[in-house]
Design a protein around this motif. Sequence first.
Motif, mmCIF file in Angstrom:
data_model
loop_
_atom_site.group_PDB
_atom_site.id
_atom_site.type_symbol
_atom_site.label_atom_id
_atom_site.label_comp_id
_atom_site.label_asym_id
_atom_site.label_seq_id
_atom_site.Cartn_x
_atom_site.Cartn_y
_atom_site.Cartn_z
ATOM 1 N N CYS A 1 31.471 40.269 11.299
ATOM 2 C CA CYS A 1 32.824 40.682 11.686
ATOM 3 C C CYS A 1 32.973 40.571 13.201
ATOM 4 C CB CYS A 1 33.081 42.118 11.233
ATOM 5 S SG CYS A 1 34.684 42.765 11.812
ATOM 6 N N PRO A 2 33.948 39.828 13.691
ATOM 7 C CA PRO A 2 34.143 39.701 15.139
ATOM 8 C C PRO A 2 34.677 40.970 15.791
ATOM 9 C CG PRO A 2 35.917 38.604 13.948
ATOM 10 C CD PRO A 2 34.921 39.041 12.915
ATOM 11 N N ASN A 3 35.108 41.931 14.966
ATOM 12 C CA ASN A 3 35.669 43.165 15.519
ATOM 13 C C ASN A 3 34.611 44.260 15.668
ATOM 14 O OD1 ASN A 3 37.923 44.901 16.343
ATOM 15 N ND2 ASN A 3 37.591 45.943 14.400
ATOM 16 N N CYS A 4 33.966 44.637 14.565
ATOM 17 C CA CYS A 4 32.977 45.720 14.623
ATOM 18 C C CYS A 4 31.550 45.214 14.796
ATOM 19 C CB CYS A 4 33.072 46.599 13.377
ATOM 20 S SG CYS A 4 32.545 45.782 11.840
ATOM 21 N N ARG A 5 31.351 43.902 14.698
ATOM 22 C CA ARG A 5 30.052 43.254 14.888
ATOM 23 C C ARG A 5 29.049 43.534 13.772
ATOM 24 N NH1 ARG A 5 31.627 39.450 18.424
ATOM 25 N NH2 ARG A 5 32.730 40.380 20.194
ATOM 26 N N ASP A 6 29.485 44.135 12.677
ATOM 27 C CA ASP A 6 28.581 44.331 11.555
ATOM 28 C C ASP A 6 28.276 42.993 10.890
ATOM 29 O OD1 ASP A 6 27.943 47.032 11.504
ATOM 30 O OD2 ASP A 6 29.797 47.563 10.486
ATOM 31 N N ARG A 7 27.114 42.955 10.216
ATOM 32 C CA ARG A 7 26.709 41.746 9.509
ATOM 33 C C ARG A 7 26.403 42.095 8.057
ATOM 34 N NH1 ARG A 7 23.282 37.863 13.633
ATOM 35 N NH2 ARG A 7 24.880 37.828 15.286
ATOM 36 N N PHE A 8 26.711 41.143 7.176
ATOM 37 C CA PHE A 8 26.609 41.373 5.736
ATOM 38 C C PHE A 8 25.835 40.222 5.117
ATOM 39 C CE2 PHE A 8 30.503 42.978 7.601
ATOM 40 C CZ PHE A 8 30.459 44.333 7.259
ATOM 41 N N PRO A 9 24.650 40.506 4.571
ATOM 42 C CA PRO A 9 23.747 39.428 4.138
ATOM 43 C C PRO A 9 24.146 38.761 2.827
ATOM 44 C CG PRO A 9 22.797 41.562 3.641
ATOM 45 C CD PRO A 9 24.057 41.835 4.409
ATOM 46 N N VAL A 10 23.751 37.502 2.730
ATOM 47 C CA VAL A 10 23.828 36.741 1.484
ATOM 48 C C VAL A 10 22.409 36.305 1.157
ATOM 49 C CG1 VAL A 10 24.752 34.719 0.286
ATOM 50 C CG2 VAL A 10 26.142 35.895 2.012
ATOM 51 N N GLU A 11 21.908 36.744 0.009
ATOM 52 C CA GLU A 11 20.540 36.407 -0.400
ATOM 53 C C GLU A 11 20.547 35.926 -1.840
ATOM 54 O OE1 GLU A 11 18.412 40.025 0.203
ATOM 55 O OE2 GLU A 11 18.399 39.843 2.402
ATOM 56 N N GLY A 12 19.972 34.779 -2.060
ATOM 57 C CA GLY A 12 19.960 34.211 -3.400
ATOM 58 C C GLY A 12 21.356 33.932 -3.927
ATOM 59 N N GLY A 13 22.280 33.645 -3.024
ATOM 60 C CA GLY A 13 23.656 33.365 -3.414
ATOM 61 C C GLY A 13 24.507 34.594 -3.656
ATOM 62 N N PHE A 14 23.926 35.791 -3.481
ATOM 63 C CA PHE A 14 24.619 37.055 -3.759
ATOM 64 C C PHE A 14 24.892 37.781 -2.445
ATOM 65 C CE2 PHE A 14 24.460 41.640 -4.831
ATOM 66 C CZ PHE A 14 25.458 41.691 -5.789
#
Length: 231
Positions: free
Chosen positions: A39-52
């Motif tokens: 997110c360019p606003n809060c800088r959080d990151r959300f992973p994608v693993e194994g396509g999920f």
Amino acid sequence: MNVTLTDHLVCPRCGPPFGLVLLARDVRDRRVYEGEFGCPNCRDRFPVEGGFGDLRPPPRGVGAGEGGGGRRRRAASAGGIDVGEAALRLAAALGATSGPGLVVVSDGHRDEAAPLARLVRGIEVVVVGWGGRGLVGEGVSAFVTGPKLPLRDRVARGVVAEGEGGVGWWGECLRVVMPGGRIVITGATGEAREWVVTAGLVRLLDEGGVVVVGVAAPGTGPRMGRWVGRG
């Protein structure tokens, strides 16, 4: 996850209008197998693993009881209905005959996701919940989320929800459905039917525990389900 889904995703914390940026490490056939959204606003990151994708807002606890995921998965063959027939019934309830477009389904219907994608060519079926983990294939994306769907307003042609979802979750389903789209509630309860009336939706079918409602164009009736605050 389909890379084009990125155009429709928003930050699980900030919501619209803060879209997510994809940082991909493994992309094959326009599908992300490993990477993360940021997110360019809060800088959080959300992973994608194994396509999920794990699109829950932090803190992300371990477990399956969060938001739109983790509800017990029902077998599609229950009641003698095989997976193909169940997918055909969902397609009919959604009024979906051809793509393009997004269809969001709860993980209770994960077994019907791939058959539904094959049946209605050109659509992307997005499975929401832990039950979508491990689903990789043409026409199917999957992620788990918190109490809000990380999708832009009015981007889905239809949503398949479950009767135990609750008012907050059904409101989120309504928020992401485009005018003229449909919401299908399976295992519909009295609470679900009451919500349909309160939301001013047009009931197209109420049979065998399945309620199908149509979403009218803006200005033709009340509409619930707006993103409020940061989750």
